[in-house]
Motif scaffolding. Structure first.
Motif, mmCIF file in Angstrom:
data_model
loop_
_atom_site.group_PDB
_atom_site.id
_atom_site.type_symbol
_atom_site.label_atom_id
_atom_site.label_comp_id
_atom_site.label_asym_id
_atom_site.label_seq_id
_atom_site.Cartn_x
_atom_site.Cartn_y
_atom_site.Cartn_z
ATOM 1 N N GLN A 82 -7.097 7.145 -0.778
ATOM 2 C CA GLN A 82 -5.660 8.346 -0.013
ATOM 3 C C GLN A 82 -5.010 8.011 -1.317
ATOM 4 O O GLN A 82 -3.885 8.105 -2.038
ATOM 5 C CB GLN A 82 -5.039 7.545 1.391
ATOM 6 C CG GLN A 82 -3.928 8.473 1.467
ATOM 7 C CD GLN A 82 -2.853 7.459 2.672
ATOM 8 O OE1 GLN A 82 -2.438 6.220 2.715
ATOM 9 N NE2 GLN A 82 -2.184 8.055 3.428
ATOM 10 N N LEU B 54 -4.256 5.493 -3.338
ATOM 11 C CA LEU B 54 -4.180 4.008 -2.375
ATOM 12 C C LEU B 54 -5.616 3.810 -1.634
ATOM 13 O O LEU B 54 -6.006 5.062 -1.474
ATOM 14 C CB LEU B 54 -2.760 3.845 -1.334
ATOM 15 C CG LEU B 54 -2.664 2.516 -0.670
ATOM 16 C CD1 LEU B 54 -2.504 1.916 -0.671
ATOM 17 C CD2 LEU B 54 -2.143 3.190 0.758
ATOM 18 N N LEU C 87 -7.947 2.143 0.563
ATOM 19 C CA LEU C 87 -7.513 1.061 1.910
ATOM 20 C C LEU C 87 -9.383 0.687 2.619
ATOM 21 O O LEU C 87 -9.697 1.591 2.687
ATOM 22 C CB LEU C 87 -7.489 2.211 3.385
ATOM 23 C CG LEU C 87 -5.692 3.286 2.893
ATOM 24 C CD1 LEU C 87 -5.704 3.827 3.923
ATOM 25 C CD2 LEU C 87 -4.711 1.313 3.347
ATOM 26 N N ARG D 32 -3.163 -0.085 -4.324
ATOM 27 C CA ARG D 32 -2.649 0.131 -4.845
ATOM 28 C C ARG D 32 -2.983 0.675 -5.859
ATOM 29 O O ARG D 32 -2.502 0.020 -7.124
ATOM 30 C CB ARG D 32 -0.976 0.890 -5.148
ATOM 31 C CG ARG D 32 -0.525 2.022 -5.676
ATOM 32 C CD ARG D 32 1.000 2.558 -5.026
ATOM 33 N NE ARG D 32 0.797 3.229 -3.732
ATOM 34 C CZ ARG D 32 0.468 4.087 -3.468
ATOM 35 N NH1 ARG D 32 0.185 4.742 -4.163
ATOM 36 N NH2 ARG D 32 0.791 4.664 -2.028
#
Lengths: 120, 113
Positions: free
Chosen positions: B37, B88, B90, B109
Motif C-alpha cells: 500500500q 505499508l 500488508l 511500514r
C-alpha cells in the motif's frame, strides 16, 4: 483485467444516521467474490462484509449491508446507525475464484477507497 | 484466537539495502498473501504462498521475493531497495475452508531513505 471504481473519495455522516458508499467493478467473469474492508487510522485492514456473485441475496452483517446489482456491476455498502468508530477508509475489493483462473488466483483487486468520517 | 501478526511494525532502510518482513498467519490458515500500500498507488497484490509454494505473483520486479515456512509463516524480502519501495506492506491469510476470505495483519511500514 478486473477494475474496481470507488467514485467518492470522501464522505461524512452524522452519528446515528445512515450512509451509502458506492462501488462499481468491471469483469467478464460470471462467478466472483466482492468484499468491503475498512482501514481505520490504526491501518489495520478489517473485513466488513463479503458477497458471492452467485448468491442473489444481499449480504448483511449487523449494521452493514450491501446492495449487489450484478447486471449493473454495482456493489454499494450501507452503514446504518453510524458510530464514531466507523470512521475509516473503506475499500471495495474483487476476487475471482481460484478454481477458475490461475492468472490472478486469490488476488484481491481494490478500489481507491472512500474516506468516511462520522461526525458527532 | 490470535490474528495475523507482522514484524517489525516499522523498518527504516537506505537505498540499495535489503529488507526482510515477517508474517505469521492465523492458526490453521495455510495461505499467506502480501500486498503493498503505497501513497498514490493504492493497494496492490504482491504474492500468494500456499503449502510452501509461490502460487501467484503480482506485477512486481524479481527483487521482491519471499518464502513460506513449514509452520506457514512467511517472509517478504525486498532487495536493492529503491525510494519508491516506501510503503505499508500488508500480510493476509486464509484457510482451506474459506479460501476466498483474507484476513489482514497490522502491516509493516517500510521507509527507504
Amino acid at each position: 483485467a478486473q477494475t474496481v471504481t470507488q467514485s467518492q473519495p470522501e464522505m461524512s455522516v452524522q452519528e446515528a444516521e445512515t450512509v451509502t458508499l458506492s462501488c462499481t467493478y468491471d469483469t467478464s467473469e460470471n462467478n466472483y467474490y466482492l468484499f468491503w474492508y475498512k482501514q481505520p487510522p490504526s491501518r489495520q485492514m478489517i473485513l466488513v462484509i463479503r458477497q458471492e456473485a452467485y448468491k442473489q441475496q444481499n449480504a448483511t452483517e449487523n449494521r452493514f449491508s450491501v446492495n449487489f446489482q450484478k447486471a449493473a456491476k454495482s456493489f454499494s455498502l450501507k452503514i446504518s446507525d453510524s458510530q464514531l468508530g466507523d470512521t475509516a477508509m473503506y475499500f471495495c475489493a474483487f476476487m475471482k475464484p481460484s478454481a477458475i483462473s490461475s492468472g490472478s488466483a486469490r488476488q484481491l483487486t481494490f478500489g481507491s477507497g472512500t474516506q468516511l468520517t462520522v461526525l458527532p | 484466537e490470535a490474528g495475523v501478526t507482522q514484524s517489525p511494525t516499522h523498518l527504516i532502510k537506505t537505498r540499495g539495502q535489503q529488507a526482510t518482513l515477517r508474517c505469521s498467519p492465523i492458526s490453521g490458515h495455510t495461505s499467506v498473501y502480501w500486498y503493498q500500500q503505497a501513497l498514490g498507488l493504492g493497494l496492490q497484490f504482491l504474492l500468494w504462498y500456499d503449502e510452501g509454494e509461490e502460487r501467484n505473483r503480482g506485477n512486481f520486479p524479481p527483487r521482491f521475493s519471499g518464502r513460506q515456512f513449514p509452520n506457514y509463516s512467511s517472509e517478504l524480502n525486498v532487495n536493492a531497495l529503491e525510494l519508491e519501495d516506501s510503503a505499508l506492506y500488508l500480510c493476509a491469510s486464509s484457510s482451506d475452508r474459506s479460501q476466498e476470505t483474507q484476513y489482514f495483519g497490522p502491516g509493516t511500514r517500510l521507509l527507504v531513505l
